[in-house]
Design an enzyme around this catalytic site. Structure first.
Site, PDB file in Angstrom:
ATOM      1  N   LYS A 118       0.818  -1.215   0.000  1.00  0.00           N
ATOM      2  CA  LYS A 118       0.000   0.000   0.000  1.00  0.00           C
ATOM      3  C   LYS A 118       0.851   1.263   0.000  1.00  0.00           C
ATOM      4  O   LYS A 118       2.061   1.232   0.260  1.00  0.00           O
ATOM      5  CB  LYS A 118      -0.959  -0.008   1.196  1.00  0.00           C
ATOM      6  N   ARG A 148      -3.463 -10.076   5.350  1.00  0.00           N
ATOM      7  CA  ARG A 148      -4.074 -10.104   4.016  1.00  0.00           C
ATOM      8  C   ARG A 148      -3.041  -9.571   3.024  1.00  0.00           C
ATOM      9  O   ARG A 148      -2.642  -8.407   3.110  1.00  0.00           O
ATOM     10  CB  ARG A 148      -5.339  -9.246   3.999  1.00  0.00           C
TER      11      ARG A 148
END
Length: 276
Positions: free
Chosen positions: A221, A255
């Site tokens: 991210k 995740r």
């Protein structure tokens, strides 16, 4: 720290890895990478072989300013892939990444066993009621607004306290409806600045006071690649570092796009904490 997936109890005391499978053309890292059934199935096989306990399938990109997708379009993308995965890998524990109740229901009815909702019911009033009716584990993430507006809503007096309060309300709502298996996700990258993301990560152990499994999704991210002045393509090392920190602070599910490296994090963390 157990959840019931199709009658099988999954113990999250030892952290598990959830592999990401995006069936969207525009996801921030792997959008369009798996454009046909063969490539999707090969990726699922790879993630399962590398040790993923769950496969999280999403058909609506939730990156900042993501384009709108109709409910019908999301179902048309999602359901054939779930059916195909279940046909070829029938033991797979599939999580449906959606904030829409009808999409979630379609996913569960076709073989998925977990609902992963970035909005914790805030974007669909029927979501929690649907989860309760289906009696499946429910991942509730913190976010404000929607994918198109969330980055303009990153204002907090104390981000950690406000996210904790958000979950206290959401958990109470879910429990009142009869949802048994809950997992919380602090929502890294959702309605949070880079600094706020790191503040939440730094305080992640405080979320254990909710006495629920914690999912952390920071894979590749912007909080990583912008901090390191690189791109999502080159953010694996940074992802591994923060996944390790997340495990040390009590995360139960990672995740990720890169399962092998996350499994290695879990194994090394377990070696440091052999009582897990």
């Amino acid at each position: 720290m157990t959840i019931n997936c199709r009658g099988t109890l999954i113990d999250l005391t030892l952290p598990k890895v959830m592999g990401i499978l995006n069936v969207t053309p525009n996801s921030f890292y792997d959008g369009g990478k798996f454009a046909d059934e063969k490539s999707l199935l090969l990726q699922v096989e790879k993630m399962l072989n590398e040790g993923a306990t769950f496969i999280d399938i999403g058909a609506y990109s939730s990156k900042p300013s993501a384009e709108f997708v109709t409910e019908e379009g999301e179902i048309e993308r999602l359901v054939p892939i779930i059916k195909s995965v279940m046909k070829h890998f029938p033991e797979t524990l599939i999580s449906v990444d959606t904030f829409r109740a009808n999409v979630a229901k379609a996913g569960i009815e076709n073989g998925a066993c977990i609902i992963n909702d970035i909005a914790a019911g805030s974007l669909d009033d029927n979501m929690m009621k649907t989860v309760a009716e289906l009696q499946v584990p429910y991942i509730m993430m913190h976010m404000k607004g929607n994918p198109q507006t969330m980055q303009s809503l990153a204002q907090y007096e104390n981000v950690t306290k406000e996210v904790l309060f958000y979950f206290s309300e959401k958990v109470a709502q879910a429990r009142s409806l009869g949802i048994n298996d809950l997992i919380i996700d602090p929502g890294f990258g959702f309605a949070k600045t880079l600094e706020q993301n790191f503040e939440v990560m730094n305080n992640l152990e405080l979320f254990q006071m909710l006495d629920l499994p914690i999912l952390v999704g920071i894979s590749r991210k912007s909080m990583i690649y912008k901090t390191l002045d690189t791109s999502a393509e080159f953010a694996l090392n940074g992802t591994t570092v923060l996944n390790t920190i997340a495990l040390q602070k009590g995360s139960n599910i990672l995740r990720v796009h890169d399962v092998k490296e996350a499994i290695e994090c879990v194994k090394l963390h377990q070696s440091l904490n052999p009582k897990l």
